[in-house]
Enzyme design. Structure first.
Site, PDB file in Angstrom:
ATOM      1  N   LYS A 115      43.781  65.352  12.385  1.00  0.00           N
ATOM      2  CA  LYS A 115      42.317  65.324  12.436  1.00  0.00           C
ATOM      3  C   LYS A 115      41.831  66.713  12.807  1.00  0.00           C
ATOM      4  CE  LYS A 115      40.323  65.666  15.829  1.00  0.00           C
ATOM      5  NZ  LYS A 115      39.855  65.859  17.215  1.00  0.00           N
TER       6      LYS A 115
ATOM      7  N   ASP B 203      38.362  59.890  19.986  1.00  0.00           N
ATOM      8  CA  ASP B 203      38.750  60.180  18.605  1.00  0.00           C
ATOM      9  C   ASP B 203      39.303  58.972  17.847  1.00  0.00           C
ATOM     10  OD1 ASP B 203      38.022  62.856  18.517  1.00  0.00           O
ATOM     11  OD2 ASP B 203      39.961  63.560  19.258  1.00  0.00           O
TER      12      ASP B 203
END
Length: 300
Positions: free
Chosen positions: A20, A148
């Protein structure tokens, strides 16, 4: 739902846990409980960790890969917390043998632990045929695990706001090449936020932006920043060295830190350009460097 380990619908599921990247990250405020509010554009790549699950009587995790030794105690691993939370919500009986191939550094600002937890939940949900559309909300579970995790469950480019849980689909991104560099230093997110000085940045998101070409994406990002960079450099001066090293590579269009660091990335026109630049990259032996590309992960 009351499936047992023997009632799993398939015998093995493998799901990738992609890197990510925070292409930009603005700190826009701070809540009364002390948590910071952010505005960030999140993208994923074609490289990362891998999760394989098989039916078992209880949840257990086996780790392998170049960064397996750096993982926390297995009982403290976020993956185990995530799949137990899923089992509690879904009500099945049993567990899974989880094999985590750890290919990226930990505490590195690229969502490794969150991506692993998200992939594990998707894999176990598929293993036990959990109804994630009507019965069990993985995003609600993920929101309780970390900032996240929801984005890593979403697995698509998105703008994230609030504490990271409020997601809006981002425009289509180009399949740009990227090189990730980590100077071999772990940075704790809380420490970086604590070290940050200064005010807040206005929301920079623009869900109508055209970002399909690398030139358009780079132009968009140059008007934004990562507000945690200075704090990360203060705690880890090698972050500045990594950014400088990326900026010197041929074809690098933009270099930036991801998340709270210490991983930095450079954007290139395509994967071939990133591979070529990576072949010329010279860095200390303890640094980690990996070329890859922005990509759309498998939808689960």
């Amino acid at each position: 739902m009351a499936l047992s380990a023997g009632g799993a619908s398939v015998t093995q599921v493998t799901i990738q846990a992609p890197v990510k990247l925070n292409l930009y990250l603005h700190v826009v405020g701070r809540k009364g409980d002390g948590y910071h509010e952010v505005d960030t554009l999140i993208a994923f790549t074609d490289y990362g960790d891998s999760i394989t699950v098989e039916p078992a009587d209880r949840f257990e995790i086996v780790t392998e890969g170049p960064f397996a030794a750096d993982l926390p105690d297995k009982e403290g691993n976020l993956v185990i917390h995530a799949v137990r939370a899923l089992r509690d919500a879904a009500g099945f009986v049993g567990g899974a043998k989880i094999t985590l191939s750890k290919n990226i550094p930990i505490a590195a600002g690229i969502g490794g632990g969150s991506a692993d937890a998200a992939a594990a939940m998707w894999a176990v949900a598929r293993l036990y045929d959990v109804d994630t559309k009507e019965k069990v909300d993985l995003f609600e579970i993920g929101s309780g695990l970390g900032s996240d995790v929801p984005a890593c469950l979403f697995r698509r480019p998105c703008f994230a706001s609030g504490v990271g849980h409020d997601l809006i689909s981002a425009p289509v991104l180009p399949e740009a090449g990227v090189i990730l560099v980590n100077p071999g230093v772990k940075l704790a997110t809380a420490s970086v936020f604590k070290a940050r000085k200064g005010g807040f940045t206005p929301d920079g998101s623009n869900i109508e932006a055209n970002l399909e070409k690398v030139s358009l994406l780079v132009s968009f990002l140059k008007n934004r920043a990562n507000d945690l960079t200075d704090a990360a450099v203060k705690l880890c001066p090698a972050v500045e060295d990594a950014l400088y090293a990326l900026e010197q590579l041929p074809g690098c269009r933009l270099a930036r830190m991801s998340g709270s660091g210490a991983t930095c990335f450079g954007i290139f026109d395509d994967r071939a350009a990133a591979d070529l630049a990576a072949s010329e990259f010279e860095a200390p032996d303890h640094w980690w460097m990996q070329p890859m590309a922005l990509a759309m992960p498998e939808r689960v």
